[in-house]
Enzyme design. Structure first.
Site: not given
Length: 249
Positions: A111-115
């Site tokens: 999951l990307d950093f901001k998700s």
């Protein structure tokens, strides 16, 4: 097979050297023990990751036995990186999982950093590869929120298939929840797919939250918490993946 010990609070404290089991029972009767932020009651059991507090002593329950394979679900908070190391010193999702386990585990995809939301961990390499392989079409369900109104025309294009900088993305289905929020289902795990599609139209998503992978749901798992995924769920998903593999051969 995974065998998880779930001792009663007084037994756990006795094993930690606080006193005899009877003495620890008395501590609970006198309301001197808390599990996380709740006063413990006689008969309460501790579960994985619980913090048992007596006076200034804090004990974290992480005693369990692993046989063979393990499958875990984390509710990843925003601003945690899916990596084993970061030169910039950012917080790592693995740091919320690995201290609780004796076996080395790794995340299934990212999951990307901001998700935020559901992130699976395992020590089963074949299962992990099957989940992330595009041919398996394992569904991933997300709730998104935008600062701007959700443009249904963009979702229609996304569902038909859309190119962003020579990369092709396709949405399986969607449901608009309100003017700023929608539910999206993908069946491929391309890197930052949702964010790239919306950014291509200058739409910034303030929230991308994954709530399901295949038949595994986030349910009521709190942010930053970890749970063991029941083997019944894993075996059901494995059975489906094996059938797909057989049909493709």
């Amino acid at each position: 097979m995974i065998a998880l010990k779930a001792p009663r609070v007084h037994v756990f404290l006795a094993e930690k050297g606080v006193g005899s089991r009877r003495f620890c029972e008395e501590l609970i009767r006198k309301k001197l023990v808390r599990v996380n932020n709740t006063i413990a009651k006689l008969g309460d059991k501790v579960t994985l990751g619980d913090r048992i507090i007596y006076k200034k002593q804090i004990f974290v329950f992480k005693d369990f036995q692993i046989n063979n394979r393990i499958y875990l679900a984390l509710n990843k908070p925003r601003n945690y990186l899916c990596s084993n190391f970061d030169v910039d010193g950012r917080k790592l999702a693995i740091s919320l999982v690995q201290p609780l386990f004796k076996e080395r585990v790794f995340s299934i995809g990212r999951l990307d950093f901001k998700s935020s939301g559901l992130l699976l961990f395992t020590n089963d390499g074949k299962f992990a590869n099957d989940i992330i392989h595009p041919r398996q079409k394992v569904e991933r369900e997300y709730i998104i929120e935008s600062k701007k109104d959700i443009d249904e025309n963009l979702l229609i294009s996304f569902k038909s298939g859309i190119k962003v900088k020579k990369e092709f993305f396709k949405l399986k289905s969607y449901e608009i929840l309100n003017k700023n929020s929608a539910r999206l289902i993908l069946d491929e795990g391309k890197n930052r797919e949702i964010r790239k599609v919306f950014l291509s139209k200058n739409i910034f998503l303030k929230k991308i939250h994954r709530i399901r992978i295949g038949n595994i749901n986030l349910d009521s798992l709190k942010e930053g918490q970890v749970k063991i995924v029941p083997l019944s769920k894993i075996n059901s998903l494995k059975s489906r993946l094996e059938k797909l593999n057989d049909n493709s051969n």
